[in-house]
Design a protein around this motif. Structure first.
Motif, mmCIF file in Angstrom:
data_model
loop_
_atom_site.group_PDB
_atom_site.id
_atom_site.type_symbol
_atom_site.label_atom_id
_atom_site.label_comp_id
_atom_site.label_asym_id
_atom_site.label_seq_id
_atom_site.Cartn_x
_atom_site.Cartn_y
_atom_site.Cartn_z
ATOM 1 N N ALA A 38 15.677 -0.931 -12.398
ATOM 2 C CA ALA A 38 15.958 -1.520 -13.401
ATOM 3 C C ALA A 38 16.861 -3.216 -13.062
ATOM 4 N N ASP A 39 17.970 -2.592 -11.482
ATOM 5 C CA ASP A 39 18.609 -2.736 -10.667
ATOM 6 C C ASP A 39 17.691 -4.318 -10.264
ATOM 7 N N GLY A 40 16.512 -4.514 -10.185
ATOM 8 C CA GLY A 40 15.687 -5.409 -9.235
ATOM 9 C C GLY A 40 15.926 -5.114 -7.815
ATOM 10 N N ALA A 41 16.316 -3.638 -7.291
ATOM 11 C CA ALA A 41 16.079 -3.375 -6.116
ATOM 12 C C ALA A 41 14.330 -3.997 -5.677
ATOM 13 N N PHE A 42 13.321 -3.395 -5.882
ATOM 14 C CA PHE A 42 12.532 -3.166 -5.619
ATOM 15 C C PHE A 42 11.348 -4.715 -5.174
ATOM 16 N N GLY A 43 12.630 -5.975 -5.214
ATOM 17 C CA GLY A 43 12.257 -7.169 -5.020
ATOM 18 C C GLY A 43 11.909 -7.603 -3.473
ATOM 19 N N GLY A 44 12.270 -6.950 -2.829
ATOM 20 C CA GLY A 44 12.423 -7.104 -1.292
ATOM 21 C C GLY A 44 11.112 -6.604 -0.522
ATOM 22 N N LYS A 45 10.352 -7.159 0.374
ATOM 23 C CA LYS A 45 9.697 -6.954 1.045
ATOM 24 C C LYS A 45 9.755 -5.735 1.745
ATOM 25 N N ASN A 46 8.779 -4.225 1.473
ATOM 26 C CA ASN A 46 8.437 -3.054 1.885
ATOM 27 C C ASN A 46 9.264 -2.326 1.439
ATOM 28 N N SER A 47 10.163 -3.039 0.031
ATOM 29 C CA SER A 47 11.734 -2.516 -0.483
ATOM 30 C C SER A 47 10.754 -0.727 -0.603
ATOM 31 N N ALA A 48 10.312 -0.286 -0.995
ATOM 32 C CA ALA A 48 9.564 0.827 -1.851
ATOM 33 C C ALA A 48 9.447 1.854 -0.678
ATOM 34 N N ALA A 49 8.993 1.549 0.796
ATOM 35 C CA ALA A 49 8.985 2.031 1.755
ATOM 36 C C ALA A 49 10.838 2.364 2.195
ATOM 37 N N TYR A 50 11.141 1.152 2.356
ATOM 38 C CA TYR A 50 12.914 1.936 2.845
ATOM 39 C C TYR A 50 13.271 2.844 1.750
ATOM 40 N N ILE A 51 13.385 2.554 0.037
ATOM 41 C CA ILE A 51 13.858 3.569 -0.174
ATOM 42 C C ILE A 51 13.824 4.886 -0.369
#
Length: 74
Positions: A38-51
């Motif tokens: 909801a805060d837009g954290a998944f906009g970065g490339k590979n953000s899901a892997a990082y999270i």
């Protein structure tokens, strides 16, 4: 950078609830992933892997949590 924003968000999220990442329940991780989205954290490339690394779970689990609230996926 987005790594730092995610780190800060998770620290603030857990800190405001008196929690630590290592002790989060499955339900708390689900809520955190939804709140991050909801805060837009998944906009970065590979953000899901990082999270997923930060939360100690697989990337597929992160995507599963993201899709829990989507209508029509039952």
């Amino acid at each position: 950078d987005w790594h730092e924003r995610i780190n800060e968000y998770i620290q603030n999220w857990t800190g405001s609830r008196g929690l630590i990442v290592a002790a989060l329940s499955r339900e708390q991780k689900q809520q955190l992933v939804r709140d991050l989205a909801a805060d837009g954290a998944f906009g970065g490339k590979n953000s899901a892997a990082y999270i997923s690394r930060i939360l100690g779970m697989g990337r597929a689990t992160v995507y599963k949590y993201l899709n829990l609230d989507r209508p029509g996926d039952e």
